[in-house]
Scaffold this active site. Structure first.
Site, PDB file in Angstrom:
ATOM      1  N   ASP A  77     -34.142  28.377 -10.887  1.00 42.47           N
ATOM      2  CA  ASP A  77     -32.879  28.064 -10.227  1.00 42.47           C
ATOM      3  C   ASP A  77     -31.729  28.895 -10.786  1.00 42.47           C
ATOM      4  OD1 ASP A  77     -34.170  26.274  -8.630  1.00 42.47           O
ATOM      5  OD2 ASP A  77     -33.415  24.484  -9.629  1.00 42.47           O
ATOM      6  N   SER A 195     -24.109  17.546 -13.334  1.00 45.14           N
ATOM      7  CA  SER A 195     -23.413  16.322 -12.952  1.00 45.14           C
ATOM      8  C   SER A 195     -24.334  15.109 -13.008  1.00 45.14           C
ATOM      9  CB  SER A 195     -22.820  16.480 -11.549  1.00 45.14           C
ATOM     10  OG  SER A 195     -22.228  15.280 -11.107  1.00 45.14           O
ATOM     11  N   SER A 197     -26.951  14.667 -14.880  1.00 45.59           N
ATOM     12  CA  SER A 197     -27.271  14.312 -16.264  1.00 45.59           C
ATOM     13  C   SER A 197     -26.112  13.585 -16.948  1.00 45.59           C
ATOM     14  CB  SER A 197     -27.627  15.575 -17.067  1.00 45.59           C
ATOM     15  OG  SER A 197     -26.488  16.384 -17.282  1.00 45.59           O
TER      16      SER A 197
END
EC number: 2.7.1.23
Length: 297
Positions: A77, A195, A197
């Site tokens: 990613d 966000s 996490s």
């Protein structure tokens, strides 16, 4: 009949995946596909005994060929996020082969390359538009003009000594003065990243929202808030060091506290290629292990 042309972007990774890269290029050659490769990635491949010489290369968004059908990102990613700096506002679709771990964005598995590319080359896919954030500063130009983020824009304290105060206004109305280690402003794409996490909600792409999530707030009743993507967010930071860190996906800069930040929806979106089996909720179930008993793992 005009040949299909694609661009390939990647970063340095474990050499154990080189056989998959070889397999990919062999497949594209068999399909008579023209290839343009990011120059730094191509140099890395050549240093690892890559056999294909004299391929066309590009260095950045300015010389990215305009006649490509799509860009293929090789990595995880993080590589997909870096590829956004190459694509920018060109509208060129992007797909990712996952050589990393989680693979929310780069969700073509390395053992499914041929089947996935067969579908893409046969136009058996959907385009999913993903919103981005942009950030500006009263102090200077940020990130050499690459001031946009597909995942999130985040402010952090400069060091580990004390919290910072972040005064946040939405459309010139005071939202809150956050006492925290930092503040995350995330897109729906980024809602499953940093966000999440920090306790933020998952937001479905296309919902027209962003989420503002504090990092380790001093007041425990200060919670993440979902806001309209049409908002304009202004941030002023107070810090004992008179500095703070601003991150924009994988890029970061240190700024003085005199710099006011203005964050809003970017004026362009990214076109993600999604195959028929790549439903959003299926991805959530698989990547977040929903419905799986992990107690014995």
């Amino acid at each position: 009949m005009e040949q299909t042309k694609i661009a390939i972007f990647g970063r340095i990774f474990n050499s154990t995946v080189i056989p998959y890269v070889d397999h990919l290029f062999n497949y594209l050659t068999q399909r008579n596909i023209l290839i343009s490769v990011h120059v730094e990635f191509y140099d890395f491949l050549l240093k690892n005994n890559f056999s294909r010489q004299n391929l066309e290369t590009f260095t950045n968004h300015e010389d990215l060929p305009k006649d490509i059908s799509f860009l293929l990102s090789l990595g995880g990613d993080g590589t997909m996020l870096a590829a956004v700096s190459i694509i920018r506002d060109s509208g060129i679709p992007i797909a990712g082969i996952n050589f990393g771990r989680l693979g929310f964005l780069a969700n073509i598995q390395k053992n499914e390359i041929e089947a996935a590319l067969d579908q893409i080359l046969n136009k058996q896919f959907k385009i999913q538009k993903r919103a981005l954030l942009s950030v500006e500063s009263s102090h200077k130009e940020l990130f050499n003009g690459e001031n946009f983020a597909l995942n999130d824009i985040t402010v952090f304290r400069f060091d580990s000594s004390s919290m910072i105060t972040i005064d946040a206004k939405i459309d010139d109305e005071l939202l809150n003065s956050y006492w925290a280690d930092g503040l995350i402003i995330a897109t729906p794409t980024g809602s499953t990243a940093y966000s999440l996490s920090c306790g933020g909600p998952i937001i479905m792409p296309g919902s027209g929202n962003f989420v503002i999530t504090p990092i380790s707030p001093h007041n425990l009743n200060v919670r993440p808030i979902v806001v309209s993507e049409n908002m304009t967010l202004k941030l002023r930071i107070e810090s004992r060091t008179e500095k703070f860190i601003l991150s924009c996906d994988s890029r970061s800069e240190t700024l003085p506290t005199v710099a006011e930040l203005i964050i809003r929806k970017a004026p362009f979106s990214i076109n993600l290629i999604r195959l028929e089996k790549d439903g959003y909720f299926r991805t959530l179930r698989e990547k977040l292990l929903w419905g799986i008993d992990v107690r014995n793992y």
